[in-house]
Design a protein around this motif. Structure first.
Motif, PDB file in Angstrom:
ATOM      1  N   PHE A  82       0.835  -1.205   0.000  1.00 35.95           N
ATOM      2  CA  PHE A  82       0.000   0.000   0.000  1.00 35.95           C
ATOM      3  C   PHE A  82       0.869   1.255   0.000  1.00 35.95           C
ATOM      4  CE2 PHE A  82      -2.498   3.208   2.432  1.00 35.95           C
ATOM      5  CZ  PHE A  82      -3.484   3.414   1.479  1.00 35.95           C
ATOM      6  N   ALA A  83       1.887   1.251   0.888  1.00 34.27           N
ATOM      7  CA  ALA A  83       2.771   2.417   0.974  1.00 34.27           C
ATOM      8  C   ALA A  83       3.553   2.593  -0.322  1.00 34.27           C
ATOM      9  CB  ALA A  83       3.723   2.281   2.152  1.00 34.27           C
ATOM     10  N   GLN A  87       0.410   4.492  -2.440  1.00 39.39           N
ATOM     11  CA  GLN A  87       0.726   5.823  -1.925  1.00 39.39           C
ATOM     12  C   GLN A  87       2.009   6.392  -2.511  1.00 39.39           C
ATOM     13  OE1 GLN A  87      -0.964   7.806   0.365  1.00 39.39           O
ATOM     14  NE2 GLN A  87      -2.667   6.408  -0.013  1.00 39.39           N
ATOM     15  N   ARG A  88       2.748   5.570  -3.253  1.00 39.53           N
ATOM     16  CA  ARG A  88       4.026   5.961  -3.846  1.00 39.53           C
ATOM     17  C   ARG A  88       4.965   6.555  -2.811  1.00 39.53           C
ATOM     18  NH1 ARG A  88       0.802   9.017  -7.111  1.00 39.53           N
ATOM     19  NH2 ARG A  88      -0.428   7.716  -8.492  1.00 39.53           N
ATOM     20  N   GLY A  89       4.956   5.940  -1.637  1.00 37.92           N
ATOM     21  CA  GLY A  89       5.854   6.401  -0.572  1.00 37.92           C
ATOM     22  C   GLY A  89       7.249   5.844  -0.791  1.00 37.92           C
ATOM     23  N   ASN A  90       8.174   6.275   0.057  1.00 35.91           N
ATOM     24  CA  ASN A  90       9.543   5.789  -0.030  1.00 35.91           C
ATOM     25  C   ASN A  90       9.590   4.341   0.448  1.00 35.91           C
ATOM     26  OD1 ASN A  90      12.253   5.131   0.641  1.00 35.91           O
ATOM     27  ND2 ASN A  90      12.743   7.310   0.573  1.00 35.91           N
ATOM     28  N   ILE A  92      12.162   2.322   1.014  1.00 41.32           N
ATOM     29  CA  ILE A  92      13.146   2.009   2.053  1.00 41.32           C
ATOM     30  C   ILE A  92      12.557   2.380   3.418  1.00 41.32           C
ATOM     31  CG2 ILE A  92      15.457   2.477   2.876  1.00 41.32           C
ATOM     32  CD1 ILE A  92      15.633   1.294   0.180  1.00 41.32           C
ATOM     33  N   VAL A  93      11.968   3.587   3.477  1.00 40.32           N
ATOM     34  CA  VAL A  93      11.366   4.048   4.726  1.00 40.32           C
ATOM     35  C   VAL A  93      10.295   3.057   5.180  1.00 40.32           C
ATOM     36  CG1 VAL A  93       9.975   5.861   5.759  1.00 40.32           C
ATOM     37  CG2 VAL A  93      11.832   6.469   4.248  1.00 40.32           C
ATOM     38  N   SER A  94       9.462   2.626   4.239  1.00 41.98           N
ATOM     39  CA  SER A  94       8.405   1.691   4.585  1.00 41.98           C
ATOM     40  C   SER A  94       8.984   0.370   5.107  1.00 41.98           C
ATOM     41  CB  SER A  94       7.535   1.450   3.349  1.00 41.98           C
ATOM     42  OG  SER A  94       6.730   0.338   3.525  1.00 41.98           O
ATOM     43  N   VAL A  96      11.870  -0.085   6.625  1.00 41.20           N
ATOM     44  CA  VAL A  96      12.383   0.136   7.979  1.00 41.20           C
ATOM     45  C   VAL A  96      11.228   0.119   8.980  1.00 41.20           C
ATOM     46  CG1 VAL A  96      13.503   1.808   9.493  1.00 41.20           C
ATOM     47  CG2 VAL A  96      14.399   1.432   7.220  1.00 41.20           C
ATOM     48  N   ALA A  97      10.117   0.782   8.599  1.00 38.12           N
ATOM     49  CA  ALA A  97       8.953   0.838   9.487  1.00 38.12           C
ATOM     50  C   ALA A  97       8.406  -0.560   9.752  1.00 38.12           C
ATOM     51  CB  ALA A  97       7.867   1.718   8.865  1.00 38.12           C
TER      52      ALA A  97
ATOM     53  N   PHE B  83      20.148   8.272   1.931  1.00 35.16           N
ATOM     54  CA  PHE B  83      19.475   7.615   3.036  1.00 35.16           C
ATOM     55  C   PHE B  83      20.514   6.790   3.791  1.00 35.16           C
ATOM     56  CE2 PHE B  83      15.135   5.592   4.144  1.00 35.16           C
ATOM     57  CZ  PHE B  83      15.422   5.746   5.486  1.00 35.16           C
ATOM     58  N   GLY B 338       8.058   2.523  14.820  1.00 35.38           N
ATOM     59  CA  GLY B 338       7.718   1.960  13.517  1.00 35.38           C
ATOM     60  C   GLY B 338       6.508   2.665  12.925  1.00 35.38           C
ATOM     61  N   ILE B 341       7.423   6.155  11.750  1.00 35.13           N
ATOM     62  CA  ILE B 341       8.146   6.099  10.477  1.00 35.13           C
ATOM     63  C   ILE B 341       7.161   5.843   9.344  1.00 35.13           C
ATOM     64  CG2 ILE B 341       9.884   4.848   9.137  1.00 35.13           C
ATOM     65  CD1 ILE B 341      11.390   4.318  11.661  1.00 35.13           C
ATOM     66  N   LEU B 342       6.196   4.973   9.607  1.00 32.76           N
ATOM     67  CA  LEU B 342       5.207   4.643   8.580  1.00 32.76           C
ATOM     68  C   LEU B 342       4.355   5.863   8.226  1.00 32.76           C
ATOM     69  CD1 LEU B 342       4.414   2.069   7.073  1.00 32.76           C
ATOM     70  CD2 LEU B 342       2.657   1.679   8.776  1.00 32.76           C
ATOM     71  N   GLY B 345       6.549   9.013   7.283  1.00 31.24           N
ATOM     72  CA  GLY B 345       7.443   8.798   6.158  1.00 31.24           C
ATOM     73  C   GLY B 345       6.743   8.196   4.971  1.00 31.24           C
ATOM     74  N   ALA B 346       6.541   6.875   5.028  1.00 29.20           N
ATOM     75  CA  ALA B 346       6.093   6.162   3.833  1.00 29.20           C
ATOM     76  C   ALA B 346       4.641   6.465   3.471  1.00 29.20           C
ATOM     77  CB  ALA B 346       6.290   4.663   4.034  1.00 29.20           C
ATOM     78  N   LEU B 347       3.789   6.688   4.485  1.00 33.74           N
ATOM     79  CA  LEU B 347       2.365   6.942   4.197  1.00 33.74           C
ATOM     80  C   LEU B 347       2.030   8.418   4.343  1.00 33.74           C
ATOM     81  CD1 LEU B 347       0.621   3.894   5.878  1.00 33.74           C
ATOM     82  CD2 LEU B 347       1.029   4.311   3.472  1.00 33.74           C
ATOM     83  N   ARG B 353      -2.761  14.539   1.902  1.00 32.83           N
ATOM     84  CA  ARG B 353      -3.796  14.747   0.898  1.00 32.83           C
ATOM     85  C   ARG B 353      -5.079  15.327   1.518  1.00 32.83           C
ATOM     86  NH1 ARG B 353      -2.680   9.955  -1.758  1.00 32.83           N
ATOM     87  NH2 ARG B 353      -0.829  10.844  -2.677  1.00 32.83           N
TER      88      ARG B 353
END
Lengths: 323, 367
Positions: A82-83, A87-90, A92-94, A96-97, B83, B338, B341-342, B345-347, B353
């Protein structure tokens, strides 16, 4: 003969240690071939190990345990998907999370449920995948040279170990020879071309991420139900990253991935064997030197000093559809 | 969907990260509820444990020091588009650097040993980040993978050295001898007692001041020097940087070295400030939480200081909480990191939005 039986013992333990690596490495292969970088292999293995141990303990069935492990790993794989995809998230970050979330949640919930400092109660009998003894293994073991190979290397592993071989064959075949495999590889190299051909990039990448989840489910379940008898806090202990190293070492191909994992498993077995042993003429070999080899070899390979490891071209890049 | 999400700057730097943290906490609250404890009571106990006593505040700031160093390390690399997930390994090597100096020179007075040991920690941390940087620039291997591998290499190297070379002879646990007093960075309660101010005992030491100075240094460097301008240009657009005559390779190397040196300074707090000897796994995950801190602090020193204090509160409060509520162990904090970060960062887009949507509607109805 003494040396020969030692050799067989090391190969045998190398085989056992490489099984989770093979599953995890193939998981990484599927994901990264489709263009989704996955450094969350470690975390997905860990939740699978926990879920499989908890379910196997509750139902006294290793197969149900495996199922739970796979579902848990798919769940985490979908978060990553999903990320990374929707969501086109990073990525690598995802990843790590995912790793941190898995490490924290398994220890926290394990401690709250079982009150044993994060571990699950020991499993026995049907709750574990027991080693399968092939027909006549004990009799054939008596034959010199060939006997031990059959009895210890071919026979005597848990069902999941044989699954690892099957998974390698299937991954190699599907990625190499089928239309689906071709599309997966194409979407990792040039998603725009796949999109132009009218095939959904999103759907392909999600399927690859889910396959990676299934394989991580096998890897974690093997750790908790095959290798050990239950879940221990942080029991993956970096195996997800070794698998990642093996994936690079294998230059993102299925059969070399299995061999790289076997090599790294073997190194681990040798390191365990050599602990505190004096080697004639050399003295004591530092175990840490052998443990460091997989990482060191990967760094050297990546830097192009021996061959060149080139990742799939579009890996790590989210795909934005043109309008 | 693919149009860039435009937000006023203040919302971008404060509202979005704060919302991300709130979402992360709500999810964590559900987890606490799931294991059969009251999340509101847990939060109150946590805050009480972290800020309810002078000792608690001392511990909170001591943990925050670690997060500031590792958060700044991740942040400066972010600015150059790099990174660095090798903070853990760089901190470990920093500990080795500090320990090697202390073991050799701790017969000398403090004003010689301490600066040398701090430099040793920074130099070894920088080296452990510089090699992956060099490999990316010269050999094309990506820093992300190399720094992961270097984490493990640092861990095995330090185990080897502690077991076979610099470990205390006859000791069962792999650690060095305790350094002489001259190699000890004063505790805050010792330093303030010198001026006649009494505060409760805690591991908080002068590294906290160093961490604040490091934050100021990063702020000046990134936003007020030519080098910082080059770093940000490389991070924003490598192509533009090349046209402007900036050497991407040189900037990568310099940034990685600074990042590694900052991560290495974790050892100043832990080894020179508190432990007084080198031991295994003193970095215990601070390197990874640094990623959460940098993301939450939007890679700005002020954001990082605030995020570090929040994580310090979580660490110290979490420890106290685990005494009161044994079912909620400190692993909770790892899970929360975690989640942060999610969501931060990633989300990120998941939060950005809707916020952008609200702003767009407000602007329309206002204009």
């Amino acid at each position: 003969m003494e040396i020969y039986s030692t050799l067989i013992a090391i190969l045998e333990s190398g085989l056992r240690l490489c099984v989770p690596l093979v599953f995890a490495c193939l998981a990484g292969l599927w994901s990264e071939r489709s263009g989704v970088v996955d450094i969350g292999l470690e975390g997905k293995m860990l939740v699978a190990a926990f879920a499989s141990a908890a379910a196997a303990g509750a139902t006294n069935s290793a197969v149900i345990g495996l199922g739970a492990g796979i579902i848990a790993a798919i769940g985490f794989a979908l978060i990553h998907g999903f990320a990374a995809i929707s969501q086109r998230g990073n990525q690598i970050v995802s990843g790590v999370a995912i790793n941190m979330l898995a490490a924290g949640l398994t220890a926290l919930v394990g401690n709250a449920w079982y009150n044993q400092g994060g571990r699950t109660p020991p499993l026995e009998g049907d709750a574990r995948f027991q080693p399968l003894t092939w027909p006549g293994a004990e009799a054939i073991d008596q034959i010199p040279i060939i006997g031990p190979i059959y009895a210890h290397l071919i026979s005597g592993h848990s069902a999941l170990a044989y699954c690892a071989l099957v998974a390698t064959i299937l991954s190699a075949f599907v990625l190499r020879r089928t239309r689906f495999g071709l599309r997966i590889r194409a979407v990792g190299e040039n998603p725009a071309a796949v999109d132009t051909a009218g095939v959904s990039v999103t759907r392909l990448r999600y399927s690859a991420v889910i396959i990676a989840g299934v394989l991580c489910g096998f890897a974690g379940s093997y750790l908790a139900l095959g290798q050990a008898a239950g879940f221990l806090t942080n029991m993956t202990a970096g195996k997800g990253f070794i698998a990642l190293a093996a994936l690079i070492f294998a230059k993102w191909r299925a059969w070399p991935a299995m061999w790289a994992c076997f090599l790294f498993g073997l190194l681990d077995a040798i390191a365990i064997r050599l602990q505190g042993v004096m080697v004639p003429g050399i003295g004591q070999i530092p175990v840490q030197a052998i443990q460091a080899l997989p990482y060191l070899m990967t760094v050297i390979l990546l830097a192009g000093f021996i061959g060149k490891a080139i990742p799939p071209k579009a890996s790590g890049l989210p795909y934005v559809k043109e309008r | 969907m693919s149009t860039p999400i435009e937000l006023p700057k203040w919302a971008d730097v404060s509202l979005v990260p704060v919302l991300a943290v709130i979402v992360a906490f709500l999810v964590a609250g559900l987890v606490v509820l799931g294991i059969g404890e009251n999340p509101v009571k847990a939060t109150l106990l946590l805050i009480q444990g972290a800020l309810g006593s002078g000792e608690g505040i001392g511990y909170t700031l001591y943990y925050a020091t670690n997060f500031m160093f590792t958060g700044l390390a991740v942040a400066i690399a972010f600015h150059a588009g790099l990174f660095n997930i090798g903070g853990e390994g760089q901190a470990t090597m920093g500990g080795l650097g500090a320990a090697l100096i202390c073991l050799q020179f701790d017969f000398l007075p403090w004003y010689i040993v301490l600066p040398l040991a701090i430099l040793g920690a920074m130099a070894m941390g920088a080296l452990w980040a510089l090699i992956p940087g060099y490999l990316q620039v010269k050999r094309g291997s990506h820093v992300v993978i190399t720094t992961i591998m270097f984490n493990f290499l640092a861990a095995t190297l330090v185990v080897y050295l502690l077991v076979n070379v610099i470990g205390k002879p006859g000791s069962m646990s792999p650690e060095t001898r305790v350094f002489a007093d001259s190699a000890h960075l004063p505790y805050a309660h010792e330093a303030l007692a010198y001026f006649g101010i009494k505060i409760p005992k805690s591991p908080l030491n002068l590294s906290f001041v160093l961490a604040l100075l490091a934050s100021a240094f990063v702020w000046v460097l990134v936003w007020h020097t030519k080098l910082g301008y080059a770093i940000r240009t490389v991070g924003h657009s490598p192509t533009a940087a090349t046209y402007a005559g900036i050497s991407i390779g040189r900037i990568t190397l310099i940034t990685m070295a600074i990042s590694g040196a900052l991560a290495g300074m974790l050892a100043v707090n832990e080894i020179l400030g508190v432990q007084g000897r080198l031991l295994l796994e003193f970095s215990s995950g601070y390197g990874f939480i640094g990623i959460a801190v940098a993301l939450m602090g939007r890679a700005h020193p002020i954001g990082i200081i605030l995020a570090s204090i929040l994580f310090g509160i979580l660490y110290q409060g979490g420890t106290e909480l685990s005494f009161e509520m044994p079912r909620v162990t400190r692993d909770m904090i790892v899970a929360i990191s975690g989640l942060v970060i999610l969501f931060a960062g990633a989300l990120d887009g998941l939060i950005r939005r809707p916020v952008a949507g609200v702003f767009a509607r407000l602007l329309k109805s206002g204009g």
